[in-house]
Design a protein around this motif. Structure first.
Motif, mmCIF file in Angstrom:
data_model
loop_
_atom_site.group_PDB
_atom_site.id
_atom_site.type_symbol
_atom_site.label_atom_id
_atom_site.label_comp_id
_atom_site.label_asym_id
_atom_site.label_seq_id
_atom_site.Cartn_x
_atom_site.Cartn_y
_atom_site.Cartn_z
ATOM 1 N N ILE A 108 0.802 -1.277 0.102
ATOM 2 C CA ILE A 108 0.038 -0.026 -0.019
ATOM 3 C C ILE A 108 1.088 1.162 -0.200
ATOM 4 O O ILE A 108 1.626 1.436 0.808
ATOM 5 N N LEU A 109 0.632 2.005 -1.129
ATOM 6 C CA LEU A 109 1.710 3.254 -0.981
ATOM 7 C C LEU A 109 0.551 4.656 -0.753
ATOM 8 O O LEU A 109 -0.272 4.414 -1.600
ATOM 9 N N ILE A 110 1.453 5.354 0.103
ATOM 10 C CA ILE A 110 0.194 6.241 0.658
ATOM 11 C C ILE A 110 1.267 7.652 0.311
ATOM 12 O O ILE A 110 2.436 7.728 1.002
ATOM 13 N N GLY A 111 0.412 8.451 -0.397
ATOM 14 C CA GLY A 111 1.206 9.684 -0.470
ATOM 15 C C GLY A 111 0.105 10.952 -0.203
ATOM 16 O O GLY A 111 -0.945 11.024 -0.461
ATOM 17 N N GLY A 112 0.706 12.132 0.515
ATOM 18 C CA GLY A 112 -0.326 13.235 0.983
ATOM 19 C C GLY A 112 0.428 14.423 0.531
ATOM 20 O O GLY A 112 1.577 14.656 0.978
ATOM 21 N N GLY A 113 -0.353 15.275 -0.002
ATOM 22 C CA GLY A 113 0.306 16.687 -0.632
ATOM 23 C C GLY A 113 1.655 16.490 -1.240
ATOM 24 O O GLY A 113 1.645 15.497 -2.048
ATOM 25 N N ILE A 114 2.670 17.112 -0.657
ATOM 26 C CA ILE A 114 3.717 17.026 -1.572
ATOM 27 C C ILE A 114 4.681 15.909 -1.269
ATOM 28 O O ILE A 114 5.746 15.973 -1.603
ATOM 29 N N GLY A 115 3.980 14.992 -0.220
ATOM 30 C CA GLY A 115 4.677 13.694 -0.142
ATOM 31 C C GLY A 115 4.239 12.666 -1.101
ATOM 32 O O GLY A 115 4.851 11.770 -1.170
ATOM 33 N N ILE A 116 3.438 13.080 -2.096
ATOM 34 C CA ILE A 116 2.924 12.358 -3.299
ATOM 35 C C ILE A 116 4.023 12.058 -4.240
ATOM 36 O O ILE A 116 4.354 10.972 -4.636
ATOM 37 N N GLU A 125 9.489 1.047 -9.064
ATOM 38 C CA GLU A 125 10.592 0.411 -8.626
ATOM 39 C C GLU A 125 9.997 -1.005 -7.983
ATOM 40 O O GLU A 125 10.636 -2.165 -8.215
ATOM 41 N N LEU A 126 8.933 -0.875 -7.398
ATOM 42 C CA LEU A 126 8.268 -2.051 -6.774
ATOM 43 C C LEU A 126 7.712 -3.187 -7.766
ATOM 44 O O LEU A 126 6.788 -2.789 -8.571
ATOM 45 N N ASP A 127 8.265 -4.514 -7.588
ATOM 46 C CA ASP A 127 7.557 -5.330 -8.323
ATOM 47 C C ASP A 127 6.897 -6.257 -7.583
ATOM 48 O O ASP A 127 7.055 -7.435 -7.276
ATOM 49 N N CYS A 128 5.337 -5.631 -7.497
ATOM 50 C CA CYS A 128 4.739 -6.482 -6.625
ATOM 51 C C CYS A 128 3.063 -5.940 -6.992
ATOM 52 O O CYS A 128 2.880 -4.731 -7.725
ATOM 53 N N GLU A 129 1.966 -6.460 -6.303
ATOM 54 C CA GLU A 129 0.767 -5.907 -6.306
ATOM 55 C C GLU A 129 0.713 -4.567 -5.607
ATOM 56 O O GLU A 129 1.087 -4.551 -4.469
ATOM 57 N N LYS A 130 0.206 -3.664 -5.989
ATOM 58 C CA LYS A 130 0.375 -2.276 -5.361
ATOM 59 C C LYS A 130 -1.267 -1.525 -5.381
ATOM 60 O O LYS A 130 -2.059 -1.468 -6.277
ATOM 61 N N SER A 131 -1.548 -1.057 -4.203
ATOM 62 C CA SER A 131 -2.566 -0.259 -3.979
ATOM 63 C C SER A 131 -2.117 1.102 -3.764
ATOM 64 O O SER A 131 -1.069 1.201 -3.000
ATOM 65 N N ILE A 132 -2.595 2.113 -4.331
ATOM 66 C CA ILE A 132 -1.886 3.576 -4.218
ATOM 67 C C ILE A 132 -3.019 4.528 -3.711
ATOM 68 O O ILE A 132 -4.017 4.683 -4.544
ATOM 69 N N VAL A 133 -2.707 5.183 -2.379
ATOM 70 C CA VAL A 133 -3.699 6.045 -1.946
ATOM 71 C C VAL A 133 -3.067 7.388 -1.854
ATOM 72 O O VAL A 133 -2.194 7.607 -1.277
ATOM 73 N N LEU A 134 -3.764 8.247 -2.585
ATOM 74 C CA LEU A 134 -3.295 9.704 -2.617
ATOM 75 C C LEU A 134 -4.270 10.509 -2.006
ATOM 76 O O LEU A 134 -5.395 10.634 -2.366
ATOM 77 N N GLU A 144 -2.986 10.788 -12.288
ATOM 78 C CA GLU A 144 -3.001 9.871 -13.517
ATOM 79 C C GLU A 144 -1.784 9.088 -13.632
ATOM 80 O O GLU A 144 -1.699 8.040 -14.411
ATOM 81 N N GLU A 145 -0.522 9.676 -13.489
ATOM 82 C CA GLU A 145 0.806 8.906 -13.728
ATOM 83 C C GLU A 145 0.962 7.829 -12.870
ATOM 84 O O GLU A 145 1.826 6.990 -13.212
ATOM 85 N N PHE A 146 0.254 7.505 -11.832
ATOM 86 C CA PHE A 146 0.276 6.527 -11.084
ATOM 87 C C PHE A 146 -0.282 5.179 -11.548
ATOM 88 O O PHE A 146 -0.120 4.210 -11.251
ATOM 89 N N GLU A 147 -1.407 5.601 -12.342
ATOM 90 C CA GLU A 147 -2.599 4.400 -12.855
ATOM 91 C C GLU A 147 -1.718 3.215 -13.400
ATOM 92 O O GLU A 147 -2.356 2.410 -13.378
ATOM 93 N N VAL A 152 -5.656 2.778 -8.039
ATOM 94 C CA VAL A 152 -5.256 4.549 -7.530
ATOM 95 C C VAL A 152 -6.692 4.601 -6.701
ATOM 96 O O VAL A 152 -7.696 4.483 -7.157
ATOM 97 N N TYR A 153 -6.445 5.005 -5.446
ATOM 98 C CA TYR A 153 -7.607 5.595 -4.576
ATOM 99 C C TYR A 153 -7.220 6.997 -4.270
ATOM 100 O O TYR A 153 -6.088 7.286 -3.780
ATOM 101 N N LEU A 154 -8.216 7.911 -3.976
ATOM 102 C CA LEU A 154 -8.181 9.030 -4.076
ATOM 103 C C LEU A 154 -8.876 9.691 -2.758
ATOM 104 O O LEU A 154 -9.918 9.270 -2.439
ATOM 105 N N SER A 155 -8.307 10.866 -1.812
ATOM 106 C CA SER A 155 -9.180 11.403 -0.959
ATOM 107 C C SER A 155 -8.818 12.721 -0.925
ATOM 108 O O SER A 155 -7.942 13.279 -1.690
ATOM 109 N N SER A 156 -9.956 13.653 -0.521
ATOM 110 C CA SER A 156 -9.750 15.135 -0.663
ATOM 111 C C SER A 156 -10.508 15.544 0.257
ATOM 112 O O SER A 156 -11.624 14.979 0.921
ATOM 113 N N GLU A 157 -10.058 16.787 0.840
ATOM 114 C CA GLU A 157 -10.772 17.278 2.096
ATOM 115 C C GLU A 157 -12.145 17.607 1.877
ATOM 116 O O GLU A 157 -13.081 17.762 2.703
ATOM 117 N N ASP A 158 -12.233 18.159 0.590
ATOM 118 C CA ASP A 158 -13.513 19.004 0.482
ATOM 119 C C ASP A 158 -14.469 17.680 -0.500
ATOM 120 O O ASP A 158 -15.648 18.100 -0.654
#
Length: 254
Positions: A108-116, A125-134, A144-147, A152-158
């Motif tokens: 599970i890759l998780i990025g928030g804001g400029i940590g994305i 680089e990772l050669d495995c099954e990945k879920s990406i939460v931004l 879109e570049e993660f797809e 890819v799963y997204l969250s937003s404050e609004d």
């Protein structure tokens, strides 16, 4: 070979969202040894700004010999960098810090804001099954570049994009599961991820965002509290720039 300071040539720069820029640099000596999770220090040409700005590696193209830095304008230094154009040069030092320790299992890759941005190179680089939460405040970038690299799963404050709330809300709402978490983002987000990983008994690596000064572990401006005693300072601290920025979540106090 270790870190080197070079004068990098600017290949291109584009604005990809409000105050967020994607900078491509020709930096062969650094590219050859760089890995996901590391960063470079970028130097200002203004003599009044002595300290470089640390910027994480969003992309490492070994064949082209280029680095991609995606950063947000946060002050005068990064504002200066945003004016760079193809053909310009900029001094950089790197690669710095320790990157992510790539492990087996569903990730599970998780990025928030400029940590994305640093999570994009890790996804490649990772050669495995990945879920990406931004996680975003409002405006999207890079999603879109993660797809090509995972779900890819997204969250937003609004709530305009994906799950309304934060990355943990998205993980729960979308029933995201995995064996190892890799995360980068602001400290409150990482604090929540550390707690979630402990509750779910999932291994967790986090990359700490911190204002760094020297970038090489000498000035102790970017220490964090740890469970282990640092050999350098003899206290329960680690230097994020030199000992990190990636740590196992249970090693650090957030």
């Amino acid at each position: 070979m270790g870190k080197v300071k070079i004068t990098a040539g600017v290949v291109s720069q584009t604005c990809i969202a409000t105050d967020i820029y994607s900078l491509i640099l020709k930096a062969g000596e650094i590219v050859s040894q760089a890995v996901a999770g590391q960063f470079v220090s970028v130097y200002s040409k203004d003599g009044s700004r002595m300290l470089p700005r640390p910027i994480s590696l969003c992309g490492i193209d070994k064949e082209a010999g280029t680095l991609r830095l995606v950063y947000r304008i946060a002050g005068k230094g990064t504002n200066e960098f945003s004016k760079l154009q193809a053909g310009d040069t900029v001094d950089i030092l790197g690669p710095l810090g320790n990157g992510f320790m790539k492990e087996s299992g569903k990730a599970i890759l998780i990025g928030g804001g400029i940590g994305i941005p640093p999570m994009l190179q890790l996804a490649k680089e990772l050669d495995c099954e990945k879920s990406i939460v931004l996680g975003y405040r409002d405006e999207l970038f890079l999603n879109e570049e993660f797809e090509p690299y995972g779900s890819v799963y997204l969250s937003s404050e609004d709530g305009m994009h994906g799950t309304k709330g934060n990355v943990i809300d998205a993980i729960k709402a979308c029933a995201v599961t995995g064996d190892i978490i890799y995360a980068c983002g602001p400290t409150p987000m990482l604090r929540g991820i550390k707690q979630y990983a402990a509750e779910q008994n999932i291994r967790c690596e986090i990359s700490l965002e911190e204002k760094m000064a020297c970038g090489v572990g000498a000035c102790l401006a970017c220490v964090c509290q740890t469970k282990n005693v640092d050999e350098h300072s003899k206290v329960h601290n680690a230097r994020i720039c030199a000992d990190g920025p990636v740590f196992y979540a249970e090693e650090v106090e957030l």
